[in-house]
Design a protein around this motif. Sequence first.
Motif, short mmCIF file in Angstrom:
data_model
loop_
_atom_site.label_atom_id
_atom_site.label_comp_id
_atom_site.label_asym_id
_atom_site.label_seq_id
_atom_site.Cartn_x
_atom_site.Cartn_y
_atom_site.Cartn_z
N ALA A 1 0.86 -1.18 0.00
CA ALA A 1 0.00 0.00 0.00
C ALA A 1 0.89 1.23 0.00
N ALA A 2 0.56 2.22 -0.79
CA ALA A 2 1.34 3.46 -0.83
C ALA A 2 1.33 4.10 0.55
N TRP A 3 2.41 4.80 0.87
CA TRP A 3 2.54 5.36 2.21
C TRP A 3 2.87 6.84 2.15
N ASP A 4 2.19 7.62 2.98
CA ASP A 4 2.49 9.04 3.16
C ASP A 4 3.51 9.12 4.29
N ASN B 1 3.07 12.06 7.07
CA ASN B 1 2.02 11.88 8.08
C ASN B 1 2.01 10.47 8.66
N ASP B 2 2.83 9.58 8.12
CA ASP B 2 2.97 8.19 8.57
C ASP B 2 1.63 7.44 8.55
N VAL B 3 0.97 7.53 7.38
CA VAL B 3 -0.31 6.84 7.19
C VAL B 3 -0.37 6.29 5.76
N PRO B 4 -1.19 5.24 5.54
CA PRO B 4 -1.35 4.76 4.17
C PRO B 4 -2.12 5.77 3.32
N VAL B 5 -1.92 5.68 2.01
CA VAL B 5 -2.57 6.60 1.07
C VAL B 5 -3.82 5.91 0.52
N PHE B 6 -4.95 6.62 0.58
CA PHE B 6 -6.21 6.11 0.04
C PHE B 6 -6.70 7.04 -1.05
N ARG B 7 -7.35 6.47 -2.05
CA ARG B 7 -7.97 7.24 -3.11
C ARG B 7 -9.33 6.60 -3.38
N GLY B 8 -10.38 7.37 -3.25
CA GLY B 8 -11.72 6.84 -3.46
C GLY B 8 -12.08 5.76 -2.45
N GLY B 9 -11.54 5.86 -1.24
CA GLY B 9 -11.84 4.88 -0.20
C GLY B 9 -11.05 3.59 -0.29
N VAL C 1 -2.01 1.18 -4.39
CA VAL C 1 -0.99 0.13 -4.39
C VAL C 1 0.20 0.57 -5.24
N VAL C 2 1.40 0.39 -4.69
CA VAL C 2 2.63 0.67 -5.42
C VAL C 2 3.38 -0.64 -5.62
N LEU D 1 9.12 -1.46 -2.07
CA LEU D 1 10.19 -1.77 -1.13
C LEU D 1 10.51 -0.60 -0.22
N LYS D 2 10.40 0.61 -0.71
CA LYS D 2 10.61 1.79 0.14
C LYS D 2 9.58 1.81 1.27
N VAL D 3 8.34 1.45 0.95
CA VAL D 3 7.29 1.39 1.97
C VAL D 3 7.62 0.28 2.97
#
Length: 142
Positions: A26-29, A32-40, A44-45, A51-53
């Motif tokens: 899951a993409a990570w911000d 803010n140390d939280v996962p990234v959501f789009r449209g609920g 996914v990266v 690997l960076k996540v």
Amino acid sequence: MSIFPMIDPGPVEDNGSQALPLCREAAWDFVNDVPVFRGGEPVVVEGKEALKVWIWRALRTPRFKYEIYSWAYGSEFESLLGQAYSDSIKTAEAPRYLRECLLINPYITAVRDISVTFDSARLTVKGTAVTIYGEADFYAFV
């Protein structure tokens, strides 16, 4: 004849010859140390970004603290903080903890250019992970 006749481990397979599936997370911000959501839905990266996540989360997760993770996952950096160890001991141990944390991942083949700094109660690590997708610079703090 085995001393444990009731245990049959079966044939041993060599996983080194099998290709790894595409790494996905899951993409990570990171700010803010939280996962990234789009449209609920989680974004996914894949590949190096995944690997960076994984690196960020593994470095910031204390090893042995959460039952949901295996004992091989996470870092032991917390054991260096708040202890009476000298800065030179902390600086010497942190790279070892870093390598132990990251090199359990089969997508990561080496860790280099490690930089460790301590300021008050915070440990900051930087470096480069050599992965099957190329080099990935990382930064994390505990």
